[in-house]
Design a protein around this motif. Structure first.
Motif, PDB file in Angstrom:
ATOM      1  N   GLY A   1      74.646 -23.331 -23.292  1.00  0.00           N
ATOM      2  CA  GLY A   1      75.951 -23.521 -23.910  1.00  0.00           C
ATOM      3  C   GLY A   1      76.643 -22.265 -24.365  1.00  0.00           C
ATOM      4  N   ASN A   2      76.234 -21.114 -23.852  1.00  0.00           N
ATOM      5  CA  ASN A   2      76.831 -19.841 -24.280  1.00  0.00           C
ATOM      6  C   ASN A   2      77.430 -19.039 -23.132  1.00  0.00           C
ATOM      7  OD1 ASN A   2      76.326 -19.847 -27.147  1.00  0.00           O
ATOM      8  ND2 ASN A   2      74.147 -19.664 -26.641  1.00  0.00           N
ATOM      9  N   ALA A   3      77.734 -19.691 -22.025  1.00  0.00           N
ATOM     10  CA  ALA A   3      78.230 -18.970 -20.848  1.00  0.00           C
ATOM     11  C   ALA A   3      79.757 -18.903 -20.875  1.00  0.00           C
ATOM     12  CB  ALA A   3      77.728 -19.637 -19.570  1.00  0.00           C
ATOM     13  N   TYR A   4      80.293 -18.069 -21.768  1.00  0.00           N
ATOM     14  CA  TYR A   4      81.744 -18.000 -21.948  1.00  0.00           C
ATOM     15  C   TYR A   4      82.434 -17.277 -20.793  1.00  0.00           C
ATOM     16  CZ  TYR A   4      81.109 -19.775 -26.655  1.00  0.00           C
ATOM     17  OH  TYR A   4      80.792 -20.572 -27.733  1.00  0.00           O
ATOM     18  N   GLU A   5      81.801 -16.259 -20.234  1.00  0.00           N
ATOM     19  CA  GLU A   5      82.378 -15.602 -19.061  1.00  0.00           C
ATOM     20  C   GLU A   5      82.468 -16.579 -17.903  1.00  0.00           C
ATOM     21  OE1 GLU A   5      80.927 -12.412 -15.694  1.00  0.00           O
ATOM     22  OE2 GLU A   5      80.571 -11.882 -17.799  1.00  0.00           O
ATOM     23  N   THR A   6      81.400 -17.303 -17.662  1.00  0.00           N
ATOM     24  CA  THR A   6      81.395 -18.297 -16.586  1.00  0.00           C
ATOM     25  C   THR A   6      82.470 -19.345 -16.819  1.00  0.00           C
ATOM     26  OG1 THR A   6      79.038 -17.963 -16.187  1.00  0.00           O
ATOM     27  CG2 THR A   6      79.987 -20.034 -15.417  1.00  0.00           C
ATOM     28  N   PHE A   7      82.637 -19.761 -18.066  1.00  0.00           N
ATOM     29  CA  PHE A   7      83.653 -20.750 -18.392  1.00  0.00           C
ATOM     30  C   PHE A   7      85.057 -20.237 -18.084  1.00  0.00           C
ATOM     31  CE2 PHE A   7      86.642 -22.153 -21.817  1.00  0.00           C
ATOM     32  CZ  PHE A   7      86.891 -23.425 -21.307  1.00  0.00           C
ATOM     33  N   VAL A   8      85.395 -19.044 -18.579  1.00  0.00           N
ATOM     34  CA  VAL A   8      86.761 -18.540 -18.448  1.00  0.00           C
ATOM     35  C   VAL A   8      87.075 -18.068 -17.029  1.00  0.00           C
ATOM     36  CG1 VAL A   8      88.357 -16.715 -19.205  1.00  0.00           C
ATOM     37  CG2 VAL A   8      86.984 -17.951 -20.889  1.00  0.00           C
ATOM     38  N   ALA A   9      86.129 -17.421 -16.377  1.00  0.00           N
ATOM     39  CA  ALA A   9      86.400 -16.788 -15.084  1.00  0.00           C
ATOM     40  C   ALA A   9      86.069 -17.668 -13.887  1.00  0.00           C
ATOM     41  CB  ALA A   9      85.634 -15.475 -14.976  1.00  0.00           C
ATOM     42  N   LYS A  10      85.303 -18.735 -14.082  1.00  0.00           N
ATOM     43  CA  LYS A  10      84.918 -19.570 -12.947  1.00  0.00           C
ATOM     44  C   LYS A  10      85.242 -21.050 -13.184  1.00  0.00           C
ATOM     45  CE  LYS A  10      81.153 -16.461 -11.566  1.00  0.00           C
ATOM     46  NZ  LYS A  10      79.684 -16.329 -11.343  1.00  0.00           N
ATOM     47  N   GLU A  11      84.649 -21.623 -14.218  1.00  0.00           N
ATOM     48  CA  GLU A  11      84.782 -23.072 -14.410  1.00  0.00           C
ATOM     49  C   GLU A  11      86.216 -23.490 -14.739  1.00  0.00           C
ATOM     50  OE1 GLU A  11      82.068 -26.425 -16.567  1.00  0.00           O
ATOM     51  OE2 GLU A  11      82.768 -24.770 -17.843  1.00  0.00           O
ATOM     52  N   LEU A  12      86.851 -22.800 -15.684  1.00  0.00           N
ATOM     53  CA  LEU A  12      88.207 -23.173 -16.072  1.00  0.00           C
ATOM     54  C   LEU A  12      89.206 -22.982 -14.929  1.00  0.00           C
ATOM     55  CD1 LEU A  12      90.158 -24.169 -18.229  1.00  0.00           C
ATOM     56  CD2 LEU A  12      90.307 -21.823 -19.086  1.00  0.00           C
ATOM     57  N   PRO A  13      89.208 -21.842 -14.207  1.00  0.00           N
ATOM     58  CA  PRO A  13      90.122 -21.731 -13.065  1.00  0.00           C
ATOM     59  C   PRO A  13      89.901 -22.811 -12.012  1.00  0.00           C
ATOM     60  CG  PRO A  13      89.341 -19.567 -13.694  1.00  0.00           C
ATOM     61  CD  PRO A  13      88.539 -20.557 -14.497  1.00  0.00           C
ATOM     62  N   ALA A  14      88.650 -23.183 -11.783  1.00  0.00           N
ATOM     63  CA  ALA A  14      88.380 -24.260 -10.824  1.00  0.00           C
ATOM     64  C   ALA A  14      88.968 -25.583 -11.315  1.00  0.00           C
ATOM     65  CB  ALA A  14      86.869 -24.392 -10.600  1.00  0.00           C
ATOM     66  N   TYR A  15      88.849 -25.841 -12.616  1.00  0.00           N
ATOM     67  CA  TYR A  15      89.418 -27.064 -13.193  1.00  0.00           C
ATOM     68  C   TYR A  15      90.946 -27.042 -13.101  1.00  0.00           C
ATOM     69  CZ  TYR A  15      90.284 -30.887 -16.440  1.00  0.00           C
ATOM     70  OH  TYR A  15      90.721 -32.063 -17.003  1.00  0.00           O
ATOM     71  N   ILE A  16      91.549 -25.889 -13.376  1.00  0.00           N
ATOM     72  CA  ILE A  16      93.008 -25.763 -13.292  1.00  0.00           C
ATOM     73  C   ILE A  16      93.482 -26.022 -11.865  1.00  0.00           C
ATOM     74  CG2 ILE A  16      94.937 -24.140 -13.464  1.00  0.00           C
ATOM     75  CD1 ILE A  16      93.959 -25.078 -16.184  1.00  0.00           C
ATOM     76  N   ARG A  17      92.787 -25.445 -10.886  1.00  0.00           N
ATOM     77  CA  ARG A  17      93.169 -25.652  -9.483  1.00  0.00           C
ATOM     78  C   ARG A  17      93.069 -27.123  -9.119  1.00  0.00           C
ATOM     79  NH1 ARG A  17      90.183 -20.810  -8.795  1.00  0.00           N
ATOM     80  NH2 ARG A  17      88.325 -21.986  -8.202  1.00  0.00           N
ATOM     81  N   LYS A  18      91.989 -27.751  -9.496  1.00  0.00           N
ATOM     82  CA  LYS A  18      91.763 -29.149  -9.137  1.00  0.00           C
ATOM     83  C   LYS A  18      92.751 -30.079  -9.815  1.00  0.00           C
ATOM     84  CE  LYS A  18      88.302 -31.212 -11.090  1.00  0.00           C
ATOM     85  NZ  LYS A  18      86.914 -31.614 -11.458  1.00  0.00           N
ATOM     86  N   THR A  19      93.101 -29.783 -11.052  1.00  0.00           N
ATOM     87  CA  THR A  19      93.911 -30.700 -11.844  1.00  0.00           C
ATOM     88  C   THR A  19      95.406 -30.478 -11.659  1.00  0.00           C
ATOM     89  OG1 THR A  19      92.141 -30.735 -13.498  1.00  0.00           O
ATOM     90  CG2 THR A  19      94.300 -31.577 -14.184  1.00  0.00           C
ATOM     91  N   TYR A  20      95.829 -29.213 -11.595  1.00  0.00           N
ATOM     92  CA  TYR A  20      97.260 -28.910 -11.588  1.00  0.00           C
ATOM     93  C   TYR A  20      97.769 -28.397 -10.245  1.00  0.00           C
ATOM     94  CZ  TYR A  20      96.712 -29.394 -16.609  1.00  0.00           C
ATOM     95  OH  TYR A  20      96.430 -29.884 -17.860  1.00  0.00           O
ATOM     96  N   HIS A  21      96.876 -28.068  -9.334  1.00  0.00           N
ATOM     97  CA  HIS A  21      97.244 -27.613  -7.985  1.00  0.00           C
ATOM     98  C   HIS A  21      98.201 -26.419  -8.027  1.00  0.00           C
ATOM     99  CE1 HIS A  21      95.277 -31.280  -6.674  1.00  0.00           C
ATOM    100  NE2 HIS A  21      96.071 -31.972  -7.478  1.00  0.00           N
ATOM    101  N   LEU A  22      97.938 -25.506  -8.936  1.00  0.00           N
ATOM    102  CA  LEU A  22      98.754 -24.310  -9.041  1.00  0.00           C
ATOM    103  C   LEU A  22      98.348 -23.296  -7.969  1.00  0.00           C
ATOM    104  CD1 LEU A  22      98.658 -23.872 -12.928  1.00  0.00           C
ATOM    105  CD2 LEU A  22     100.519 -24.831 -11.558  1.00  0.00           C
ATOM    106  N   PRO A  23      99.282 -22.491  -7.487  1.00  0.00           N
ATOM    107  CA  PRO A  23      98.927 -21.474  -6.491  1.00  0.00           C
ATOM    108  C   PRO A  23      97.849 -20.544  -7.043  1.00  0.00           C
ATOM    109  CG  PRO A  23     101.307 -21.687  -6.673  1.00  0.00           C
ATOM    110  CD  PRO A  23     100.726 -22.494  -7.792  1.00  0.00           C
TER     111      PRO A  23
END
Length: 269
Positions: A92-114
């Motif tokens: 539960g401490n992988a903040y780099e992974t969250f911000v640089a990988k997981e969150l951008p993947a979620y944004i792409r999947k959810t909002y379909h932003l370029p």
């Protein structure tokens, strides 16, 4: 202009997390007319808060909403707690992974932003400035631009320091145990990818391209010397660096002075 609060399950952080996002997807026609920023795809900015802050900092403290509407930029504001946006040991401490990988993947999947490199940027203030510069440089294939406002570039200050040395410092952000938990072995931190300077050297050695970098710091800010040192380090290596100093301390009045110029710099190649 839409402001959304999103709660979702983060595997990197092993819990439900919250982020906020500004989406200029319903901007009124009078604001779009004759606005060249709406003649291109929307860009995305990951905007990181500072030490002791959270996902609401930029919402409450800045003009991020107006900047999002004016320049057709989706602004994603995650909560990094006091992590310096680094991966730490323990579940539960992988903040780099969250911000640089997981969150951008979620944004792409959810909002379909370029998500082409030229359309994705990262920025932040203080601790978030450190995070934005470090992640922007490390994930240079994802981010085309990175900016840090009063960036907490403290690696050279804490490297190899003892508990007594840190305790004696007037401007220490936290105690020795905190630095050990967040940064690991302080005797090794300078020559690791926790250090933005180390990442720059490795990228250049491997022939990789750095993102464009923007920095600003107040001349009365307690972090001014650290910002000057990193600016000089980048200039010595021919990085594309834009740097500003002006009167100011470590506070929102200074960060608001430079947020819009930083965003405008980031979206203009």
């Amino acid at each position: 202009m839409a402001l959304s609060q999103v709660n979702f399950l983060s595997e990197a952080l092993s819990r439900i997390v919250t982020f906020h996002i500004y989406l200029p997807n319903d901007t009124a026609a009078e604001f779009r007319e004759n606005n060249p920023h709406y003649e291109r795809p929307v860009k995305t900015l990951y905007l990181l808060h500072g030490f002791s802050g959270n996902t609401m900092d930029w919402v409450m403290g800045s003009d991020a909403m107006e900047i999002s509407r004016k320049y057709n930029v989706a602004i994603v504001m995650p909560s990094g707690e006091n992590s310096f946006y680094l991966d730490r040991k323990g579940t539960g401490n992988a903040y780099e992974t969250f911000v640089a990988k997981e969150l951008p993947a979620y944004i792409r999947k959810t909002y379909h932003l370029p998500d082409e490199r030229e359309n994705v940027m990262i920025g932040g203030l203080s601790m978030g400035g450190f995070g934005a510069l470090r992640l922007g440089i490390k994930y240079n294939k994802m981010f085309s631009a990175a900016f840090g406002l009063s960036a907490a570039l403290i690696i050279n200050d804490i490297a190899s320091c003892s508990k007594e040395e840190i305790a004696s410092r007037v401007n220490a952000m936290a105690d020795y145990d905190y630095y050990r938990i967040v940064f690991g072995d302080l005797d090794k931190v300078r020559d690791s990818d926790i250090n933005p300077e180390y990442i720059v050297k490795e990228h250049l050695k491997n022939g990789e391209k750095l993102p464009r970098i923007f920095m600003a710091c107040g001349t009365e800010d307690f972090l001014i010397e650290q910002n000057r040192e990193f600016k000089d380090f980048l200039k010595d290596r021919k990085a594309d660096i834009t740097y500003y100093e002006s009167p100011g301390v470590h506070e929102w009045s200074f960060w608001n002075e430079y947020l819009e110029p930083a965003v405008l710099w980031a979206i203009n190649k």
